[in-house]
Design a protein around this motif. Sequence first.
Motif, short mmCIF file in Angstrom:
data_model
loop_
_atom_site.label_atom_id
_atom_site.label_comp_id
_atom_site.label_asym_id
_atom_site.label_seq_id
_atom_site.Cartn_x
_atom_site.Cartn_y
_atom_site.Cartn_z
N ASP A 1 -18.61 60.29 17.74
CA ASP A 1 -17.58 61.29 17.45
C ASP A 1 -16.28 60.55 17.14
OD1 ASP A 1 -15.80 63.37 17.31
OD2 ASP A 1 -15.96 63.95 19.42
N VAL A 2 -15.81 60.68 15.90
CA VAL A 2 -14.59 59.96 15.49
C VAL A 2 -13.37 60.88 15.44
CG1 VAL A 2 -15.92 58.26 14.21
CG2 VAL A 2 -15.04 60.28 13.02
N SER A 3 -13.51 62.10 15.94
CA SER A 3 -12.42 63.07 15.81
C SER A 3 -11.15 62.62 16.52
CB SER A 3 -12.86 64.44 16.36
OG SER A 3 -13.22 64.34 17.73
N GLY A 4 -11.28 61.79 17.55
CA GLY A 4 -10.10 61.34 18.28
C GLY A 4 -9.54 60.02 17.81
N VAL A 5 -10.12 59.44 16.76
CA VAL A 5 -9.65 58.14 16.27
C VAL A 5 -8.39 58.35 15.44
CG1 VAL A 5 -10.21 56.12 14.87
CG2 VAL A 5 -11.98 57.20 16.27
N PRO B 1 -19.59 53.42 20.11
CA PRO B 1 -18.95 54.60 20.70
C PRO B 1 -17.44 54.45 20.79
CG PRO B 1 -20.88 53.95 21.97
CD PRO B 1 -20.65 52.87 20.97
N VAL B 2 -16.74 55.55 20.51
CA VAL B 2 -15.28 55.57 20.60
C VAL B 2 -14.87 55.72 22.06
CG1 VAL B 2 -13.19 56.82 19.92
CG2 VAL B 2 -15.09 56.57 18.29
N ALA B 3 -13.93 54.87 22.50
CA ALA B 3 -13.48 54.87 23.90
C ALA B 3 -14.66 54.78 24.85
CB ALA B 3 -12.64 56.12 24.20
N GLY B 4 -15.65 53.96 24.47
CA GLY B 4 -16.88 53.86 25.25
C GLY B 4 -17.04 52.57 26.03
N GLY B 5 -16.01 51.70 26.01
CA GLY B 5 -16.11 50.46 26.75
C GLY B 5 -16.90 49.38 26.05
N MET B 6 -17.12 49.54 24.74
CA MET B 6 -17.90 48.56 23.99
C MET B 6 -17.10 47.86 22.89
SD MET B 6 -21.71 50.22 23.68
CE MET B 6 -22.31 48.65 23.04
N GLY B 7 -15.79 48.06 22.88
CA GLY B 7 -14.94 47.29 21.98
C GLY B 7 -15.02 47.68 20.52
N GLY B 8 -15.25 48.97 20.23
CA GLY B 8 -15.34 49.40 18.84
C GLY B 8 -14.04 49.20 18.08
N GLY B 9 -12.92 49.58 18.68
CA GLY B 9 -11.63 49.39 18.02
C GLY B 9 -11.33 47.92 17.79
N SER B 10 -11.70 47.09 18.74
CA SER B 10 -11.51 45.65 18.60
C SER B 10 -12.35 45.10 17.46
CB SER B 10 -11.85 44.93 19.90
OG SER B 10 -10.99 45.34 20.95
N ALA B 11 -13.58 45.61 17.31
CA ALA B 11 -14.44 45.19 16.20
C ALA B 11 -13.82 45.61 14.87
CB ALA B 11 -15.83 45.78 16.37
N ASP B 12 -13.23 46.81 14.82
CA ASP B 12 -12.53 47.25 13.61
C ASP B 12 -11.44 46.26 13.23
OD1 ASP B 12 -14.10 49.53 13.68
OD2 ASP B 12 -12.52 50.79 14.54
N PHE C 1 -17.92 61.95 25.93
CA PHE C 1 -16.49 61.91 26.25
C PHE C 1 -16.09 60.44 26.31
CE2 PHE C 1 -18.92 61.93 30.15
CZ PHE C 1 -18.39 60.87 30.87
N GLY C 2 -14.81 60.18 26.28
CA GLY C 2 -14.31 58.82 26.38
C GLY C 2 -13.59 58.60 27.70
N GLY D 1 -17.85 47.64 30.26
CA GLY D 1 -16.39 47.56 30.22
C GLY D 1 -15.75 48.64 31.07
N SER D 2 -14.83 49.39 30.45
CA SER D 2 -14.16 50.47 31.17
C SER D 2 -14.92 51.78 31.05
CB SER D 2 -12.73 50.64 30.64
OG SER D 2 -12.75 50.86 29.24
N GLY D 3 -16.11 51.76 30.43
CA GLY D 3 -16.94 52.95 30.33
C GLY D 3 -16.44 53.89 29.23
N PRO D 4 -17.18 55.02 29.10
CA PRO D 4 -18.26 55.52 29.94
C PRO D 4 -19.68 55.17 29.47
CG PRO D 4 -17.58 57.24 28.45
CD PRO D 4 -16.71 56.05 28.13
N THR D 5 -19.83 54.34 28.43
CA THR D 5 -21.17 53.94 28.03
C THR D 5 -21.85 53.20 29.18
OG1 THR D 5 -20.45 53.71 25.73
CG2 THR D 5 -22.51 52.63 26.35
N VAL D 6 -23.12 53.53 29.43
CA VAL D 6 -23.90 52.84 30.44
C VAL D 6 -24.95 51.99 29.73
CG1 VAL D 6 -25.46 53.08 32.40
CG2 VAL D 6 -23.54 54.67 32.14
#
Length: 312
Positions: free
Chosen positions: A67-71, A105-116, A184-185, A268-273
């Motif tokens: 879900d990219v609506s919050g990006v 995942p957005v705000a998922g603790g997997m560094g997506g924004g950092s990868a961008d 959710f993030g 990371g900071s979650g919420p991805t498990v």
Amino acid sequence: MTSVANPTVVHTRAPGKINVYLAVGDLQDDGYHELATAYQAVSLYEDVRARHADDFSVHVTGGAAVDVSGVPTDASNLAIRAARLLATTTGYRGGVQLRIDKNVPVAGGMGGGSADAAATLLACDALWGTGLGRDDLLHLAAELGADVPFAFAGGTAIGTGRGDELSPALAKGTFQWVLALADFGLSTPTVYRELDEHRRRHSGDISPVRQPVVDTGVLQALRAGDPGMLADSMHNDLQAPALHLEPGLARVLEIGESNGALAGLVSGSGPTVAFLAPDLDGALELQIALSAARLSVVRATGPVHGARVISD
């Protein structure tokens, strides 16, 4: 024919990450925490396409489970910040039009924004012909955030300082991961504040964290390519505060660990498990079980390469 030296579009790709071990030091006077972490880049990727433009803009799309609506798409977007930083540093006077296809995942603790951000630095450097070397790009990456240098470097690495001081770690073979994605993030600063509050509440029982370090068992497991050894050593100091903020994540961990996962932890900071599977067959079985429990899941492998240019 488009000249290779002057491309009209540059396509780059950078991976998400799992912190297979994350130790967090106490809050410092500057408001940051010293970290010791073992990163592994995994096969969920962010794709960035950069085109010449007079100003700076970004368009974001997401895969089926993202879900990219919050990006944000304004100047606060980390990819826009990366492009502007490169332009300022090199004196480039133009802009760039970015298109980002997100699979992390957005705000998922997997560094997506950092990868961008990492992919954008590489894309704009190639598009604009600014010609910065790898070390210079890594230096800019560190200015953008603690996880950006690792997204640029990829593989497996130990991160210290704020997580941006990287040392490559030997890792043998391929590790199989099954990721349970939340709808959710979780805000990274919020999770860190919860950790600080937890430590304050229990200051009589918890000793101050003078110097966080990565457990040697993690390094041995990575070198051996042994998922069982790694499962015994995985740890995340941010897991407890993430579970306190989102108690439902505990149930996700229980489901995975009761259906064949060697171990699970909040990424990371979650919420991805992130669940570590013994092998590919085990990962497939675990994916089926988690899907049957109506969780959104994807499989990934690690380690994988860091940011790189893709030939379309």
